[in-house]
Motif scaffolding. Structure first.
Motif, PDB file in Angstrom:
ATOM      1  N   HIS A 199      -3.212   0.351  -5.559  1.00 11.64           N
ATOM      2  CA  HIS A 199      -2.332   1.341  -5.357  1.00 11.64           C
ATOM      3  C   HIS A 199      -2.907   2.750  -6.417  1.00 11.64           C
ATOM      4  O   HIS A 199      -2.272   3.067  -7.150  1.00 11.64           O
ATOM      5  CB  HIS A 199      -0.924   0.991  -5.854  1.00 11.64           C
ATOM      6  CG  HIS A 199      -0.404   0.238  -4.925  1.00 11.64           C
ATOM      7  ND1 HIS A 199       0.760   0.522  -4.188  1.00 11.64           N
ATOM      8  CD2 HIS A 199      -0.583  -1.242  -4.581  1.00 11.64           C
ATOM      9  CE1 HIS A 199       1.068  -0.501  -3.314  1.00 11.64           C
ATOM     10  NE2 HIS A 199       0.358  -1.622  -3.525  1.00 11.64           N
ATOM     11  N   PRO A 200      -4.015   3.239  -5.843  1.00 11.33           N
ATOM     12  CA  PRO A 200      -4.574   4.280  -6.795  1.00 11.33           C
ATOM     13  C   PRO A 200      -3.763   5.501  -6.750  1.00 11.33           C
ATOM     14  O   PRO A 200      -3.079   5.865  -5.687  1.00 11.33           O
ATOM     15  CB  PRO A 200      -5.794   4.536  -5.729  1.00 11.33           C
ATOM     16  CG  PRO A 200      -5.757   4.123  -4.481  1.00 11.33           C
ATOM     17  CD  PRO A 200      -4.885   3.105  -4.763  1.00 11.33           C
ATOM     18  N   THR A 201      -3.998   6.320  -7.721  1.00 15.64           N
ATOM     19  CA  THR A 201      -2.872   7.422  -8.288  1.00 15.64           C
ATOM     20  C   THR A 201      -3.385   8.528  -7.480  1.00 15.64           C
ATOM     21  O   THR A 201      -2.651   9.440  -7.082  1.00 15.64           O
ATOM     22  CB  THR A 201      -2.949   7.670  -9.680  1.00 15.64           C
ATOM     23  OG1 THR A 201      -4.058   7.759 -10.035  1.00 15.64           O
ATOM     24  CG2 THR A 201      -1.966   6.635 -10.114  1.00 15.64           C
ATOM     25  N   SER A 202      -4.772   8.502  -6.734  1.00 15.18           N
ATOM     26  CA  SER A 202      -5.447   9.594  -6.215  1.00 15.18           C
ATOM     27  C   SER A 202      -6.605   9.246  -5.418  1.00 15.18           C
ATOM     28  O   SER A 202      -6.951   7.838  -5.494  1.00 15.18           O
ATOM     29  CB  SER A 202      -5.797  10.816  -7.190  1.00 15.18           C
ATOM     30  OG  SER A 202      -6.870  10.679  -7.748  1.00 15.18           O
ATOM     31  N   ALA A 207      -8.778   8.682 -10.589  1.00 17.99           N
ATOM     32  CA  ALA A 207      -7.802   7.757  -9.885  1.00 17.99           C
ATOM     33  C   ALA A 207      -7.509   6.510 -10.894  1.00 17.99           C
ATOM     34  O   ALA A 207      -8.465   6.296 -11.483  1.00 17.99           O
ATOM     35  CB  ALA A 207      -7.999   7.343  -8.668  1.00 17.99           C
ATOM     36  N   GLN A 208      -6.181   6.169 -10.943  1.00 18.38           N
ATOM     37  CA  GLN A 208      -6.107   4.975 -11.923  1.00 18.38           C
ATOM     38  C   GLN A 208      -5.220   3.868 -10.907  1.00 18.38           C
ATOM     39  O   GLN A 208      -4.523   4.453  -9.854  1.00 18.38           O
ATOM     40  CB  GLN A 208      -5.200   5.231 -13.108  1.00 18.38           C
ATOM     41  CG  GLN A 208      -6.057   6.190 -14.071  1.00 18.38           C
ATOM     42  CD  GLN A 208      -7.182   5.508 -14.614  1.00 18.38           C
ATOM     43  OE1 GLN A 208      -7.103   4.369 -14.958  1.00 18.38           O
ATOM     44  NE2 GLN A 208      -8.155   6.229 -14.694  1.00 18.38           N
ATOM     45  N   THR A 209      -5.116   2.572 -11.255  1.00 19.43           N
ATOM     46  CA  THR A 209      -4.174   1.822 -10.787  1.00 19.43           C
ATOM     47  C   THR A 209      -2.976   1.886 -11.122  1.00 19.43           C
ATOM     48  O   THR A 209      -2.578   2.121 -12.150  1.00 19.43           O
ATOM     49  CB  THR A 209      -4.650   0.252 -11.104  1.00 19.43           C
ATOM     50  OG1 THR A 209      -5.882  -0.026 -10.116  1.00 19.43           O
ATOM     51  CG2 THR A 209      -3.576  -0.597 -10.608  1.00 19.43           C
ATOM     52  N   ASP A 210      -1.900   2.062 -10.099  1.00 19.94           N
ATOM     53  CA  ASP A 210      -0.422   2.161 -10.355  1.00 19.94           C
ATOM     54  C   ASP A 210       0.208   0.839 -10.476  1.00 19.94           C
ATOM     55  O   ASP A 210       0.622   0.423  -9.538  1.00 19.94           O
ATOM     56  CB  ASP A 210       0.231   3.245  -9.438  1.00 19.94           C
ATOM     57  CG  ASP A 210       1.795   3.711  -9.634  1.00 19.94           C
ATOM     58  OD1 ASP A 210       2.028   3.049 -10.443  1.00 19.94           O
ATOM     59  OD2 ASP A 210       1.874   4.772  -9.220  1.00 19.94           O
ATOM     60  N   GLU A 213       3.981   0.958  -9.135  1.00 19.81           N
ATOM     61  CA  GLU A 213       4.125   0.724  -7.602  1.00 19.81           C
ATOM     62  C   GLU A 213       3.565  -0.430  -7.239  1.00 19.81           C
ATOM     63  O   GLU A 213       4.302  -1.281  -6.305  1.00 19.81           O
ATOM     64  CB  GLU A 213       3.367   1.859  -7.356  1.00 19.81           C
ATOM     65  CG  GLU A 213       3.579   2.049  -5.598  1.00 19.81           C
ATOM     66  CD  GLU A 213       2.688   3.330  -5.250  1.00 19.81           C
ATOM     67  OE1 GLU A 213       3.313   4.368  -5.180  1.00 19.81           O
ATOM     68  OE2 GLU A 213       1.665   3.305  -4.941  1.00 19.81           O
ATOM     69  N   ARG A 467       8.944   7.440   0.137  1.00 20.72           N
ATOM     70  CA  ARG A 467       8.536   6.726  -1.032  1.00 20.72           C
ATOM     71  C   ARG A 467       9.665   5.865  -1.461  1.00 20.72           C
ATOM     72  O   ARG A 467       9.403   4.886  -2.548  1.00 20.72           O
ATOM     73  CB  ARG A 467       8.373   7.864  -2.367  1.00 20.72           C
ATOM     74  CG  ARG A 467       7.193   8.617  -2.309  1.00 20.72           C
ATOM     75  CD  ARG A 467       7.032   9.770  -3.337  1.00 20.72           C
ATOM     76  NE  ARG A 467       8.128  10.858  -3.069  1.00 20.72           N
ATOM     77  CZ  ARG A 467       8.443  11.804  -3.796  1.00 20.72           C
ATOM     78  NH1 ARG A 467       7.725  11.872  -4.788  1.00 20.72           N
ATOM     79  NH2 ARG A 467       9.376  12.436  -3.585  1.00 20.72           N
TER      80      ARG A 467
END
Length: 595
Positions: A199-202, A207-210, A213, A467
């Motif tokens: 679930h990457p943030t971008s 990007a980071q793992t969300d 989410e 969302r």
């Protein structure tokens, strides 16, 4: 040339079992010795040179990119800018059996590292060497625990016992794989990400793992996963219907093992590597996931003794499977060498003992007695995954009738309280011994959007904000199309795309009907008008972009109901022929073609 022969891990023992157990990850993380060795062994694999044959990168790359030959398997063919075709067998009869030696390869290398690390412990040598001998690749039972423990998805560091005897925090190799370097074959967005992401943030390099989410998504998936697995294990008795997500399986009314596997990939990835078969093998959770896919193969096989791989189309073939071939039990499962001169065959994978492992459900069973094994596994399936259904049978059965399994809805695996069994049961059937299992069958061309996507099913109002869709009380479940974004580099994928390959899955509706409708019955005369009024669907891409239904003309959602009957003294229900109710969705975009 000399090949790396896949034998699986050998040595060690589990009480009551012929071979050591693969353990559920929630239990596994509590075992100090095995978890400590596992973390260090996985770290060692991940830090090996990416060019090394048994590095984590090379083993993960067997599943897709960088589409290079592994251990001398496959021939050269210059096609669309690449001289290799890949080993992809998704959508064929070989899906379950090809992945069995694949996980065993990972387990074998992991075991070798663990044994070497155990020898470095300065105290209690015997304790650590035994732990290494017993170590097998753990599995994540998503059908009971849809959210893995923090040691898998939350913790960037974990505390283990180190070789000098101290407890210390180390980088968690389960959280992500760090590329060193990123392979030039990776397309965007993967070419920008230094690590695997969920679930990457971008799409960018920042990007980071969300995690939140990811956790929320997996939590919403629990009922759907549990219902799908229970239906698969109890209602499907043929290999084509069990093995893969293609629709021509003889008319089953539940998702195949591959289809269930697909939507778990999608829910874990959320646009990250696990969403895409070309790069999914690089996420360390891949092997926890596929160890459980393999476990489901063992459970289903125990319930269907003597049923195994049948012949079917090769979908154009791979590096080692000829064009237009028929694949089956004797098709070589390349690139997995069983000897220096031959590959593993599906016919050689009917049991796990040759590969040196088993699962806890089989402990204490006489494996030479298929009937007794079937009876024991049937009870286990009911305890683990049959809660809502067996609870409904139990509530509906007369007090004097021995038609149901009232204890089944209250029993679960030791590591988890089990699926939600507190849903209000709906009385059904004239003697309380039958009910209807309602589901939405989804068929769609797999490559229609050029990447992975999901079809979401709802009962009731759908929030305007996409969302909020997965969090909405009206959300029921999803069918995932697990699509290779680099299909032009995979012969199998290219052919399936050109042929308009259709993927099929089912979303079971009974739990949601019970929770939302207030109907008091599953009878068709009651449920059909409710579903016609309340059932709807939406489509989203892996990156969460909403797709207009008009852009997916191949989509067909149709509702069916299967009557389940629990015979006196039986643990598992009998399934009748599915009845299709085209009128529920006909006339809507993506609905039934005809009434």
């Amino acid at each position: 040339m000399s090949h790396f022969v896949i034998t699986g891990a050998h040595g060690g023992s589990t009480a009551g079992a012929g071979d050591p157990n693969r353990l559920e990850i929630n239990d596994f993380v509590k075992i100090e010795e095995q978890f400590s060795l596992y973390i260090q062994a996985l770290t060692a694999m991940s830090q090996d040179k990416q060019s090394d044959l048994t590095s984590f990168f090379q083993i993960g790359g067997i599943h897709g990119l960088p589409y290079v030959q592994w251990d001398g398997s496959g021939g050269k063919e210059a096609v669309e800018g690449t001289e290799w075709q890949g080993y992809c067998t998704h959508g064929s009869m070989l899906f379950p059996t090809w992945h069995r030696p694949y996980v065993a390869l990972f387990e074998q290398v992991l075991h070798q590292h663990a044994a070497a690390i155990a020898k470095t412990y300065k105290v209690d040598h015997g304790r650590w060497e035994k732990a290494a001998a017993d170590l097998r690749a753990p599995y994540w039972d998503w059908a009971v625990n849809s959210v893995p423990p923090p040691e898998v998805i939350t913790d960037k560091q974990v505390t283990i016992t180190l070789p000098d005897g101290r407890r210390g925090a180390v980088t968690n190799p389960l959280y992500a794989y760090v590329f060193h370097p990123i392979d030039p074959s990776f397309p965007t967005p993967y070419s920008a990400w230094q690590t695997t992401l969920r679930h990457p943030t971008s799409d960018g390099a920042d990007a980071q793992t969300d995690v939140q989410e990811l956790t929320d998504t997996l939590q919403t998936a629990q009922d759907g996963i549990t219902s799908s697995i229970y239906s698969l294990l109890t209602s499907v008795h043929t290999w084509p219907a069990f093995s893969n997500h293609s629709p021509d399986d003889g008319g089953s009314a539940t998702s195949s093992l591959e289809a269930i596997h697909d939507f778990i990939h999608g829910d874990i990835g959320g646009g990250g590597q696990m969403t895409d078969p070309s790069v999914a093998g690089f996420d360390p959770i891949f092997f926890l996931h596929h160890a459980n896919v393999d476990r489901m193969l063992s459970l289903w096989s125990a319930l269907n003794p003597g049923v195994w791989t049948t012949n079917g189309p090769a979908e154009e073939g791979t590096w080692t499977i000829p064009h237009d071939a028929t694949v089956g039990p004797k098709t070589p499962l390349a690139p997995f060498w069983e000897s220096q001169s031959a590959y593993w065959l599906s016919s050689q994978t009917t049991t796990t003992n040759k590969l040196g492992y088993t699962y806890p459900e089989f402990n204490g069973l006489n494996m030479t007695n298929p009937r007794a094994v079937k009876a024991a596994i049937a009870k286990t399936i009911n305890k683990l995954y049959g809660g809502p259904i067996s609870g409904a049978f139990a509530a509906a059965a007369p007090a004097s009738a021995a038609l149901a399994t009232p204890a089944a809805s209250k029993l679960a695996a030791p590591h988890n309280p089990g699926p939600n069994t507190e849903l209000p049961p709906i009385p059904v059937g004239d003697a309380g011994s039958s009910l209807y299992d309602w589901s939405a069958r989804i068929r769609v061309k797999k490559y229609e959007l050029g990447g992975s996507f999901s079809v979401l099913i709802f009962l009731g109002p759908v929030p305007e904000d996409p969302r909020e869709w997965r969090k909405s009380p009206s959300f029921v479940g999803t069918h995932q199309a697990f699509v290779n974004s680099s299909a032009t580099q995979c012969a199998n994928c290219r052919t399936q795309a050109a042929a308009g390959q259709v993927t099929e899955g089912f979303v079971h509706l009974d739990t949601a009907i019970s929770r939302l409708s207030g109907l008091g019955s599953f009878e068709p005369s009651v449920v059909e008008p409710y579903l016609k009024r309340e059932l709807s669907w939406r489509i989203v891409r892996a990156n969460k972009a909403v797709v207009d239904l008009n852009d997916v003309p191949s989509l067909e959602v149709i509702v069916c109901a299967t009557q389940l009957t629990l015979q006196p003294g039986a643990d598992l229900p009998d399934h009748g022929a599915p009845q299709y109710f085209s009128g529920i969705t006909a006339g809507r975009q993506g609905g039934a073609r005809t009434e």
